[in-house]
Design a protein around this motif. Sequence first.
Motif, mmCIF file in Angstrom:
data_model
loop_
_atom_site.group_PDB
_atom_site.id
_atom_site.type_symbol
_atom_site.label_atom_id
_atom_site.label_comp_id
_atom_site.label_asym_id
_atom_site.label_seq_id
_atom_site.Cartn_x
_atom_site.Cartn_y
_atom_site.Cartn_z
ATOM 1 N N THR A 170 1.560 1.363 -8.525
ATOM 2 C CA THR A 170 2.027 0.410 -7.524
ATOM 3 C C THR A 170 2.309 1.146 -6.222
ATOM 4 O O THR A 170 2.625 2.334 -6.231
ATOM 5 N N GLY A 171 2.179 0.423 -5.094
ATOM 6 C CA GLY A 171 2.363 1.036 -3.782
ATOM 7 C C GLY A 171 3.510 2.032 -3.727
ATOM 8 O O GLY A 171 4.654 1.689 -4.002
ATOM 9 N N ARG A 172 3.207 3.254 -3.382
ATOM 10 C CA ARG A 172 4.182 4.343 -3.385
ATOM 11 C C ARG A 172 4.582 4.681 -1.952
ATOM 12 O O ARG A 172 3.752 4.613 -1.044
ATOM 13 N N THR A 173 5.831 5.083 -1.786
ATOM 14 C CA THR A 173 6.314 5.470 -0.465
ATOM 15 C C THR A 173 6.955 6.852 -0.540
ATOM 16 O O THR A 173 7.832 7.096 -1.373
ATOM 17 N N VAL A 174 6.496 7.752 0.318
ATOM 18 C CA VAL A 174 7.080 9.077 0.459
ATOM 19 C C VAL A 174 7.931 9.078 1.720
ATOM 20 O O VAL A 174 7.450 8.700 2.792
ATOM 21 N N VAL A 175 9.205 9.456 1.604
ATOM 22 C CA VAL A 175 10.100 9.506 2.762
ATOM 23 C C VAL A 175 10.524 10.959 2.976
ATOM 24 O O VAL A 175 11.099 11.588 2.089
ATOM 25 N N LEU A 176 10.232 11.467 4.173
ATOM 26 C CA LEU A 176 10.536 12.853 4.514
ATOM 27 C C LEU A 176 11.727 12.915 5.466
ATOM 28 O O LEU A 176 12.007 11.951 6.197
ATOM 29 N N ASN A 177 12.404 14.040 5.476
ATOM 30 C CA ASN A 177 13.604 14.206 6.305
ATOM 31 C C ASN A 177 13.264 14.758 7.688
ATOM 32 O O ASN A 177 12.246 15.423 7.878
ATOM 33 N N VAL A 215 0.846 -1.191 0.000
ATOM 34 C CA VAL A 215 0.000 0.000 0.000
ATOM 35 C C VAL A 215 0.882 1.242 0.000
ATOM 36 O O VAL A 215 2.089 1.173 0.249
ATOM 37 N N ASP A 216 0.268 2.372 -0.271
ATOM 38 C CA ASP A 216 0.988 3.638 -0.203
ATOM 39 C C ASP A 216 1.349 3.953 1.246
ATOM 40 O O ASP A 216 0.631 3.559 2.180
ATOM 41 N N GLY A 217 2.444 4.690 1.441
ATOM 42 C CA GLY A 217 2.848 5.038 2.791
ATOM 43 C C GLY A 217 3.683 6.301 2.847
ATOM 44 O O GLY A 217 4.313 6.691 1.858
ATOM 45 N N VAL A 218 3.658 6.931 4.015
ATOM 46 C CA VAL A 218 4.472 8.119 4.270
ATOM 47 C C VAL A 218 5.312 7.861 5.509
ATOM 48 O O VAL A 218 4.777 7.535 6.581
ATOM 49 N N LEU A 219 6.611 7.971 5.360
ATOM 50 C CA LEU A 219 7.552 7.715 6.441
ATOM 51 C C LEU A 219 8.484 8.901 6.589
ATOM 52 O O LEU A 219 8.534 9.782 5.727
ATOM 53 N N SER A 247 0.918 14.746 2.986
ATOM 54 C CA SER A 247 1.375 13.776 1.984
ATOM 55 C C SER A 247 0.491 12.537 1.977
ATOM 56 O O SER A 247 0.155 12.006 0.906
ATOM 57 N N ALA A 248 0.106 12.082 3.166
ATOM 58 C CA ALA A 248 -0.782 10.919 3.253
ATOM 59 C C ALA A 248 -2.134 11.230 2.619
ATOM 60 O O ALA A 248 -2.693 10.407 1.870
ATOM 61 N N ALA A 249 -2.663 12.411 2.908
ATOM 62 C CA ALA A 249 -3.946 12.804 2.315
ATOM 63 C C ALA A 249 -3.853 12.896 0.801
ATOM 64 O O ALA A 249 -4.765 12.460 0.074
ATOM 65 N N ASP A 250 -2.757 13.439 0.294
ATOM 66 C CA ASP A 250 -2.593 13.557 -1.154
ATOM 67 C C ASP A 250 -2.543 12.180 -1.814
ATOM 68 O O ASP A 250 -3.121 11.972 -2.893
ATOM 69 N N LEU A 251 -1.852 11.232 -1.175
ATOM 70 C CA LEU A 251 -1.807 9.875 -1.727
ATOM 71 C C LEU A 251 -3.201 9.251 -1.736
ATOM 72 O O LEU A 251 -3.597 8.593 -2.715
ATOM 73 N N LEU A 252 -3.956 9.465 -0.659
ATOM 74 C CA LEU A 252 -5.296 8.894 -0.591
ATOM 75 C C LEU A 252 -6.213 9.537 -1.636
ATOM 76 O O LEU A 252 -6.994 8.846 -2.311
ATOM 77 N N LEU A 253 -6.118 10.844 -1.792
ATOM 78 C CA LEU A 253 -6.936 11.528 -2.795
ATOM 79 C C LEU A 253 -6.617 11.028 -4.201
ATOM 80 O O LEU A 253 -7.521 10.882 -5.033
ATOM 81 N N SER A 254 -5.349 10.745 -4.461
ATOM 82 C CA SER A 254 -4.998 10.248 -5.795
ATOM 83 C C SER A 254 -5.584 8.865 -6.031
ATOM 84 O O SER A 254 -6.003 8.543 -7.144
#
Length: 337
Positions: free
Chosen positions: A312-319, A152-156, A297-304
């Motif tokens: 395919t499951g996307r992952t956003v990694v923030l600093n 699944v999509d995720g934000v870390l 970022s999580a909301a944007d992934l869900l809206l998309s």
Amino acid sequence: MRLAGRGGGRPTVSTNTFTRVLNGGGIGRFAARSRNPEIPSSSISRSDGGMAVPRPLAKVWAAIFSDTENPFFSGVLRGVEAAAARDGYSILLCNADEDLDRENAYLDLAVLGEVAGVIVAPTSEEETDLGRLLDHGTPVVTVDRRALRNQVDGVLVDNAAGACSGTEHLISEGFSRIALIGGPLRTTTARERREGYERALRLHGIEPRAELAVFADYKRQGGYDAMSRLLRTRPRPEAVLVSNNLMAVGALEALREARCSVPRDMGLVAFDEFPWNGMQDPPITTIEQPFDDIGRSAADLLLSRLAGSAATGRTVVLNTELRIRESSVKNRGADLG
């Protein structure tokens, strides 16, 4: 609450029961029933006296967070709400309280309520199962932690880099016997922060010591107990990296009770930046996570996903960002840069 079968068909949950549980009346009982091995969660449906049930939550997202007492999740929620509101969605907040049964009950309820989407901070990287949502066609995004059983999509955030920077800062201040108060190792965050802590030690020729790494539950009492245990270690640690804000509060309480001065007797760096960190005595050095950006970022992934994205499951990694204050500076009053 009663789960009832109708004519040998699928077990059903009445609309009244569904609403009562969502409002906090009996999630524990629902958790026990929904985990009954004789009643697969995928076979539970809603009913209203045999009538078709409308989708009252069609413009609602469920946010299933592992501990809503933790201000980190309040910050993430604000980011989620701001982005969701632009598209007319509301948020239903669910507290799993780091408990797999409660989490499973809320996941079942999200399916029953036919919410538009789910944002979840998994209680366990390996045991959290989001399959029922995917089977139902409900888009889901994870935040803060991974759920390895489902793609699944995720934000870390880059937990390892954050922990490494905090530990290296302590080393640069002249601390060498550095302890770790970590979270439960079933979570992504705990394992990655341990990895970053150990990496920093080894980069500077310091071998990690098992007795200096204590793992707790990401709660205040857990931090207190972990710090108390470290204070009984001989020789004592000189500094500590604490893996979240609530455990840092408990650790500071234990240090005060033991009459240990920070940073004179114990340097301290903790994850999570809040306005009051700078007002502590001494002010606390933190590893800041971008709460708002995580939520947005999580909301944007869900809206998309709701707009039809089949990526395919996307992952956003923030600093993360290290904010240096007096709690980690050996010579208080020195230039903090």
